[in-house]
Design an enzyme around this catalytic site. Structure first.
Site, short mmCIF file in Angstrom:
data_model
loop_
_atom_site.label_atom_id
_atom_site.label_comp_id
_atom_site.label_asym_id
_atom_site.label_seq_id
_atom_site.Cartn_x
_atom_site.Cartn_y
_atom_site.Cartn_z
CE LYS A 1 -71.98 38.16 20.65
NZ LYS A 1 -70.81 37.15 20.30
CD GLU B 1 -77.73 37.87 17.43
OE1 GLU B 1 -76.90 37.07 17.49
OE2 GLU B 1 -77.76 39.24 17.72
CE LYS C 1 -62.92 32.75 14.21
NZ LYS C 1 -62.21 34.03 14.48
#
Ligand code: F6P
Length: 540
Positions: free
Chosen positions: A507, A208, A202
């Site tokens: 993250k 990743e 999205k």
């Protein structure tokens, strides 16, 4: 300012009732009411939801339904289907239902969905018919879906669950993990000339997916030249600039919208890999199965409304009975990845501790969701479920027939499923253990030695959801049932089920870690981190 839902009188009534119910055993509840099953099961279309083995009475249900009404569940459902910005922290509508139901969202959104579906089915038909081919003229026989989280788990589940519906000679593959293992395995065996790669992201910035997509691109370019990504790659994203930079051809881009959350996105172009593998007609069945449940959720009185009852049971077990985990136990090998799918759906949606108005909640929200298919799970962790110290809530899910239409193996599966749910509910008392041992001719000394070990306390609550067979249509319905159950739980808890800020910190910290050791870590715990990075370097 509105207060936490736990301040509502209806909440206090459920909480007080839970104190009484904590002392009750399912044996007692079942013995007290011969009509219990009649009263505590609901049938809708070809679905059966049996909640007679939940630790509830009709009074419990009544109180939970009052709580649903007190938290304005009806209004919240209307707001969701209408496209109000109910994802308040991000100021977004929540309209995954518009991807499958023409009564959700406004006209403009429906028009966009139709246009997207048309583009998808044309693309799918062209690939399946062999009109769209690779650079060397070979037909695409393999599709690799590169994505993670909602851009992986939904399409993966649909492909696995509908293996018996595959047609068109296209085999799906999935690459999600950043550690490169899945991609390595594929690039060693697949012919790039007959491989189509879908980058599902999205945001198109997920580390990743970016790492795997770049590695896959290098593999493709190495084998088929610089122009090949324009033909062998397609993408599903909202990020046009990033797709430009990657070299995705304009005709190979499929729309995503900010009103579809990642974990609710399998109905969108994120499901493309599955549509390629099962064809657009079957994918349409998948969507219409979900649409049917949308309609049921929107229009059925709460007392007979499957996702409402599922949500009420989940909140009751977690918040009011204090059960920390939910084991998802599908008695259908086709649904082996359902627990993983539901982990993201339930835990990313409702793993929150701050209410819609920004206050810390004072009650437990989402349980830990886990599970494996039966009957395999019976031979691994059921020991703990039957006799361990924590009690888990259990969701049994069982089709009446095997996915191929037969009943032979499925009868054995159902036999096990029913036996287990009885054992969890009613257990095996000390008296029953003694009687069994005596009957088997066991000596008194031996009985004394083993009797306590053989007791099953029971009173482990479970729901049972049954449906005819795992097909595209019922799978769509099953996932929609759980989506709406998650919504009901989020509404009872007064939290936003549609953001996921909890995934961001890790993250961000990952971006600040240099495994080459050239840039020293900073911030809290930097010294320990530097040691660990040094250890990795020194021990490779
Ligand atoms: O990190 C969590 C998450 O944002 C999920 O919500 C999402 O499904 C997944 O990452 C993948 O995101 P994207 O599709 O943007 O790559």
């Amino acid at each position: 300012m509105p207060e936490l839902n736990s301040t509502l009188p209806a909440w206090a009534a459920v909480a007080a009732h839970a104190q009484t119910m904590k002392g009750k055993h399912l044996r007692e509840l079942t013995a007290a009411d011969p009509q219990r099953w009649e009263k505590l099961h609901v049938e809708y279309d070809s679905w059966l939801l049996d909640i007679s083995r939940q630790r509830i009475t009709q009074e419990t249900l009544g109180l939970l339904l009052d709580l649903a009404r007190a938290t304005n569940l009806s209004e919240r459902i209307t707001e969701m289907f209408r496209g109000d910005p109910i994802n308040v922290t991000e100021g977004r509508a929540v309209l995954h239902t518009a991807l499958r139901s023409d009564f959700a969202g406004g006209k403009a959104i429906q028009a966009e969905v139709h246009e997207s579906r048309k583009k998808l089915s044309e693309f799918v038909a062209a690939v399946r018919r062999g009109e769209k081919r690779g650079t060397t003229g070979k037909k695409f026989k393999h599709v690799i879906n590169i994505g993670i989280g909602g851009s992986d788990l939904g399409p993966l589940l649909v492909c696995e669950a509908l293996h018996h519906e595959w047609s068109g000679g296209i085999t799906p593959h999935f690459v999600s993990n950043v550690d490169r293992t899945q991609l390595e395995d594929l690039t060693r065996t697949l012919d790039p000339a007959e491989t189509l790669i879908i980058v599902c992201s999205k945001t198109f910035v997920t580390m990743e997916t970016q790492a795997n997509a770049n590695a896959a691109r290098a593999w493709m370019v190495g084998a088929l030249g610089e122009k090949s990504p324009g033909i062998h790659f397609v993408a599903v994203s909202t990020n046009a600039a990033a797709m430009d930079a990657f070299g995705i051809a304009k005709s190979h881009r499929f729309a995503m919208w900010d009103w579809v959350g990642g974990r609710y996105s399998v109905w969108s172009a994120i499901g493309l890999v599955a549509e390629l593998v099962i064809g657009s007609e079957k994918f349409g069945d998948f969507l219409s199965g979900a649409s049917d449940i949308d309609n049921h959720f929107k229009t059925t009185p709460f007392e007979k409304n499957l996702p409402v009852l599922m949500g009420l049971m989940a909140a009751w077990n977690r918040t009011f009975l204090g059960l920390p985990t939910l084991a998802v136990l599908p008695y259908d090998q086709r649904l082996a990845r359902l627990p993983a799918y539901l982990q993201q759906l339930e835990m990313e949606s409702n793993g929150k501790s701050v209410s819609l108005v920004g206050e810390r909640v004072d009650f437990p929200t989402a349980p830990v969701v886990w599970g494996e298919p039966g009957s395999n799970s019976q031979h691994s962790f059921f020991q703990m479920l039957h006799q361990g110290t924590p009690t888990a809530a259990l969701d049994f899910i069982a089709p009446l027939r095997g996915s191929w239409g037969g009943t032979e193996g499925q009868d054995l599966a159902l036999q096990n499923c029913l036996a287990q749910s009885q054992a969890f509910a009613f257990g095996h008392t000390l008296d029953e253990v003694d009687a069994d041992l005596k009957k088997a001719g066991t000596t008194q000394k031996e009985i004394a030695r083993v009797r306590n070990h053989k007791v099953h306390e029971g009173n482990r609550p479970s729901s049972l959801l049954m449906y005819p067979q795992t097909t595209a249509r019922t799978l769509g319905g099953l996932l929609a049932l759980y989506e709406h159950s998650v919504f009901v739980q989020g509404t009872l808890w007064g939290i936003n089920s549609f953001d996921q800020f909890g995934v961001e910190l890790g993250k961000k910290l990952a971006l600040g870690i240099d495994m080459t050791g050239k840039t020293a870590p900073t911030g809290q715990g930097a010294a320990g981190l530097a040691e660990l990075i040094g250890y990795v370097k020194g021990h490779r």
